[in-house]
Design a protein around this motif. Structure first.
Motif, PDB file in Angstrom:
ATOM      1  N   GLY A 182     -16.031 -13.255  -5.264  1.00 54.82           N
ATOM      2  CA  GLY A 182     -15.945 -14.703  -5.123  1.00 54.82           C
ATOM      3  C   GLY A 182     -16.219 -15.159  -3.702  1.00 54.82           C
ATOM      4  N   ARG A 183     -15.790 -14.396  -2.712  1.00 55.65           N
ATOM      5  CA  ARG A 183     -16.072 -14.764  -1.318  1.00 55.65           C
ATOM      6  C   ARG A 183     -17.571 -14.686  -1.053  1.00 55.65           C
ATOM      7  N   ARG A 184     -18.193 -13.644  -1.564  1.00 57.93           N
ATOM      8  CA  ARG A 184     -19.652 -13.539  -1.411  1.00 57.93           C
ATOM      9  C   ARG A 184     -20.351 -14.725  -2.060  1.00 57.93           C
ATOM     10  N   ASP A 185     -19.962 -15.059  -3.273  1.00 57.56           N
ATOM     11  CA  ASP A 185     -20.644 -16.126  -4.006  1.00 57.56           C
ATOM     12  C   ASP A 185     -20.441 -17.499  -3.369  1.00 57.56           C
ATOM     13  N   SER A 186     -19.321 -17.672  -2.667  1.00 53.92           N
ATOM     14  CA  SER A 186     -19.050 -18.958  -2.024  1.00 53.92           C
ATOM     15  C   SER A 186     -19.619 -19.047  -0.617  1.00 53.92           C
ATOM     16  N   GLY A 187     -20.269 -17.975  -0.156  1.00 54.02           N
ATOM     17  CA  GLY A 187     -20.841 -17.967   1.183  1.00 54.02           C
ATOM     18  C   GLY A 187     -19.835 -17.705   2.279  1.00 54.02           C
ATOM     19  N   GLY A 188     -18.717 -17.099   1.926  1.00 51.91           N
ATOM     20  CA  GLY A 188     -17.699 -16.807   2.926  1.00 51.91           C
ATOM     21  C   GLY A 188     -18.157 -15.757   3.917  1.00 51.91           C
ATOM     22  N   GLY A 189     -17.567 -15.772   5.083  1.00 54.33           N
ATOM     23  CA  GLY A 189     -17.958 -14.850   6.137  1.00 54.33           C
ATOM     24  C   GLY A 189     -17.250 -13.519   6.039  1.00 54.33           C
ATOM     25  N   PRO A 190     -17.420 -12.672   7.037  1.00 62.48           N
ATOM     26  CA  PRO A 190     -16.802 -11.335   7.037  1.00 62.48           C
ATOM     27  C   PRO A 190     -15.299 -11.423   7.209  1.00 62.48           C
ATOM     28  N   LEU A 191     -14.623 -10.364   6.793  1.00 65.96           N
ATOM     29  CA  LEU A 191     -13.184 -10.248   7.000  1.00 65.96           C
ATOM     30  C   LEU A 191     -12.815  -8.771   7.092  1.00 65.96           C
ATOM     31  N   ALA A 192     -11.539  -8.508   7.358  1.00 72.84           N
ATOM     32  CA  ALA A 192     -11.047  -7.139   7.492  1.00 72.84           C
ATOM     33  C   ALA A 192     -10.068  -6.829   6.374  1.00 72.84           C
ATOM     34  N   VAL A 193     -10.185  -5.624   5.813  1.00 70.87           N
ATOM     35  CA  VAL A 193      -9.209  -5.085   4.871  1.00 70.87           C
ATOM     36  C   VAL A 193      -8.416  -4.014   5.618  1.00 70.87           C
ATOM     37  N   VAL A 194      -7.103  -4.157   5.625  1.00 72.41           N
ATOM     38  CA  VAL A 194      -6.235  -3.306   6.438  1.00 72.41           C
ATOM     39  C   VAL A 194      -5.258  -2.569   5.529  1.00 72.41           C
ATOM     40  N   SER A 195      -5.454  -1.266   5.352  1.00 72.24           N
ATOM     41  CA  SER A 195      -4.530  -0.475   4.554  1.00 72.24           C
ATOM     42  C   SER A 195      -3.317  -0.107   5.394  1.00 72.24           C
ATOM     43  N   CYS A 196      -2.126  -0.351   4.839  1.00 69.31           N
ATOM     44  CA  CYS A 196      -0.872   0.006   5.505  1.00 69.31           C
ATOM     45  C   CYS A 196      -0.078   0.997   4.673  1.00 69.31           C
ATOM     46  N   ASP A 197      -0.783   1.794   3.856  1.00 74.32           N
ATOM     47  CA  ASP A 197      -0.133   2.807   3.035  1.00 74.32           C
ATOM     48  C   ASP A 197      -0.147   4.158   3.740  1.00 74.32           C
ATOM     49  N   ASN A 198       0.723   5.051   3.294  1.00 74.51           N
ATOM     50  CA  ASN A 198       0.910   6.344   3.945  1.00 74.51           C
ATOM     51  C   ASN A 198      -0.169   7.326   3.525  1.00 74.51           C
ATOM     52  N   LEU A 199      -1.360   7.092   4.010  1.00 75.40           N
ATOM     53  CA  LEU A 199      -2.520   7.923   3.713  1.00 75.40           C
ATOM     54  C   LEU A 199      -3.232   8.265   5.007  1.00 75.40           C
ATOM     55  N   SER A 200      -3.677   9.493   5.136  1.00 74.83           N
ATOM     56  CA  SER A 200      -4.514   9.846   6.265  1.00 74.83           C
ATOM     57  C   SER A 200      -5.839   9.105   6.156  1.00 74.83           C
ATOM     58  N   ALA A 201      -6.285   8.520   7.282  1.00 78.57           N
ATOM     59  CA  ALA A 201      -7.524   7.728   7.288  1.00 78.57           C
ATOM     60  C   ALA A 201      -7.499   6.691   6.174  1.00 78.57           C
ATOM     61  N   ASN A 202      -6.395   5.937   6.103  1.00 75.58           N
ATOM     62  CA  ASN A 202      -6.226   5.031   4.974  1.00 75.58           C
ATOM     63  C   ASN A 202      -7.283   3.942   4.910  1.00 75.58           C
ATOM     64  N   GLY A 203      -7.867   3.579   6.046  1.00 75.09           N
ATOM     65  CA  GLY A 203      -8.965   2.625   6.008  1.00 75.09           C
ATOM     66  C   GLY A 203     -10.176   3.194   5.298  1.00 75.09           C
ATOM     67  N   ASP A 204     -10.467   4.463   5.548  1.00 76.32           N
ATOM     68  CA  ASP A 204     -11.585   5.114   4.857  1.00 76.32           C
ATOM     69  C   ASP A 204     -11.285   5.271   3.371  1.00 76.32           C
ATOM     70  N   VAL A 205     -10.031   5.563   3.039  1.00 77.45           N
ATOM     71  CA  VAL A 205      -9.645   5.670   1.628  1.00 77.45           C
ATOM     72  C   VAL A 205      -9.866   4.329   0.932  1.00 77.45           C
ATOM     73  N   ALA A 206      -9.421   3.252   1.574  1.00 77.38           N
ATOM     74  CA  ALA A 206      -9.618   1.924   0.985  1.00 77.38           C
ATOM     75  C   ALA A 206     -11.101   1.602   0.840  1.00 77.38           C
ATOM     76  N   ARG A 207     -11.882   1.987   1.846  1.00 76.75           N
ATOM     77  CA  ARG A 207     -13.326   1.733   1.762  1.00 76.75           C
ATOM     78  C   ARG A 207     -13.945   2.466   0.580  1.00 76.75           C
ATOM     79  N   ARG A 208     -13.609   3.750   0.418  1.00 76.69           N
ATOM     80  CA  ARG A 208     -14.185   4.515  -0.689  1.00 76.69           C
ATOM     81  C   ARG A 208     -13.781   3.929  -2.039  1.00 76.69           C
ATOM     82  N   ALA A 209     -12.524   3.521  -2.147  1.00 73.78           N
ATOM     83  CA  ALA A 209     -12.051   2.980  -3.417  1.00 73.78           C
ATOM     84  C   ALA A 209     -12.708   1.641  -3.735  1.00 73.78           C
ATOM     85  N   VAL A 210     -12.770   0.748  -2.759  1.00 77.33           N
ATOM     86  CA  VAL A 210     -13.338  -0.581  -2.989  1.00 77.33           C
ATOM     87  C   VAL A 210     -14.845  -0.497  -3.207  1.00 77.33           C
TER      88      VAL A 210
END
Length: 450
Positions: A146-174
């Motif tokens: 929906g953000r893409r379709d509305s022309g929204g700009g970039p943003l950050a997704v921040v994982s705060c779960d107990n995972l090593s390299a949790n940002g990379d985990v979130a990236r792979r999942a998303v």
């Protein structure tokens, strides 16, 4: 935005946001996970709640107001509306390790039940139908579309779960879910969404009826949703925020280029010892972290594992001896009733990150890895005796428990990691340690004050 409105988020990220120097410019819209209860309760008191900091010397009380909207996670329309808004700059996640739904090798698994259900729902919506994804990541992917379709700009997704390299985990999942959808969304997310890794730390037990009564007595008002936490807090972040963020570092957060050493220190020393205490402690009749740590058998298991983990924590500035001593003091705070049953959930996911890396590093260095193996043995004993354990692979665990001897140990270890389950020497090592924690249970039990 925050997905996973629970006690930890309210004691940690919400606290840091309130204490940032530019707090007046920011507010958090927080969405629940499985149930709407937390959002319903907070909304009736204008999203204000009391944070009780509980130390050995007494309690202090602070009203937190950084959450400005609390929403039922099933309200996908509101989620999409808010993430599409240009004012939204950050989406934080505390959805538990298991919710990322990656395969044991860390890759996206489109055939897992949750991912398959999400893909069916997302495909139907893309074709003009109705419905909604069931998982938090599925809902996030829909909202990013929906953000893409509305022309929204970039943003950050921040994982705060107990995972090593949790940002990379979130990236792979998303990205895995978006790419499997096949609408070009994966490419847009790859170009416009950053994924930030973090290490988070603050012991936050479940709120009790006694805590609610204490707030009413000490503060003179009724709060249905207070949060209790230890005084200690820590937040380390690494990654880009293309649309900005609160000045969390001015509230004590640490921003670094390389987060891995900090992640491993926390995942292994704090979370790893929590897992040992959760399984060994319950096997030996304890119910809280402080009670388990007071048991010499549990304390030795923790110290032995810490010795192994410390062999592989060599980066400058980690101050491992001081960190260990601080953990002993924090865990020994009997006024924080951190329940072992709460920590014990989702063992297959947690042990994959807490026990397996240390075990493999020790064996690669020519050591036995017995301290790490004991954590796995304690879990194996626990799932054999517990009638109500929670785990994303609960049915597979129950099936493995019908086997006997080494075959049972092998099958259970494979659920944690194929590499250790297929290693005959590791299977033998773990099997030899099974039952060892309870062999002298009656003699070593330590009476503790409630």
């Amino acid at each position: 935005m925050h997905l996973g409105l629970g006690a930890f988020h309210r004691s940690h990220q919400a606290w840091y946001t309130q204490h940032a120097s530019d707090a007046a410019e920011w507010g958090i819209a927080a969405f629940t996970g499985r149930r709407p209860d937390a959002a319903t309760a907070l909304s009736t008191q204008d999203c204000l709640y009391t944070l009780v900091e509980r130390s050995a010397g007494g309690d202090s009380f602070e009203v937190i107001g950084s959450i400005v909207e609390a929403v039922d996670g099933a309200n996908v329309d509101r989620l999409c509306e808010l993430i599409a808004a240009n004012e939204t700059a950050v989406v934080m996640l505390t959805i538990t390790e298991a919710a990322y739904g990656l395969a044991a090798d860390g890759t996206f698994d489109a055939d897992s039940p949750a991912a398959a259900d999400d893909l069916r729902a997302l495909s139907a919506i893309a074709a003009g139908g109705t419905g909604a994804p069931g998982s938090p990541l599925g809902r996030l992917v829909l909202a990013l579309a929906g953000r893409r379709d509305s022309g929204g700009g970039p943003l950050a997704v921040v994982s705060c779960d107990n995972l090593s390299a949790n940002g990379d985990v979130a990236r792979r999942a998303v990205l895995g879910l978006a790419a499997a959808l096949g609408t070009g969304l994966g490419e847009w997310i790859g170009a416009n969404v950053s994924f930030v890794s973090t290490s988070v730390d603050r012991i936050t037990p479940r709120t009790t009826a006694e805590d609610i009564e204490e707030v009413a007595e000490q503060c003179g008002y009724s709060d249905s949703s207070p949060v209790v936490a230890e005084p200690f807090r820590n937040w380390v972040l690494s990654g880009d925020f293309p649309a900005g963020r609160p000045r969390w570092e001015e509230a004590g957060a640490v921003v670094v280029d390389d987060i891995e050493p900090y992640e491993n220190r926390k995942l292994w020393l704090l979370n790893g010892s929590h897992s040992i205490l959760a399984y060994a402690g319950q096997l030996r009749g304890h119910s809280t972290v402080a009670q388990a740590l007071a048991d010499p058998v549990c304390r030795k298991a923790v110290e032995d594992f810490w010795d192994e983990a410390a062999n592989h924590l060599n980066a400058d500035g980690l101050a491992i001896p001081q960190y260990r001593q601080a953990l002993l003091e924090r865990f020994g705070n009997a006024r924080i009733a951190h329940r072992l049953a709460q920590i014990a959930a989702d063992g297959t996911t947690k042990l994959r990150m807490r026990a397996v890396p240390v075990l493999m590093a020790e064996r690669a260095a020519g050591c036995t890895g017995a301290g790490s193996a004991l954590m796995l043995a304690a879990w194996i004993d626990y799932v054999a005796t517990s009638q109500d354990f929670q785990d994303p692979l609960a049915s597979e665990i129950q099936a493995a428990n019908t086997l006997e001897g080494g075959e049972r140990v092998r099958a259970l270890l494979r659920l944690v990691s194929a590499s250790i389950g297929n290693d005959a020497a590791i299977v033998d090592l773990v099997q030899g340690l099974c039952g060892s924690l309870t062999a002298n249970k009656a003699a070593a039990a330590v009476p503790t004050r409630p």
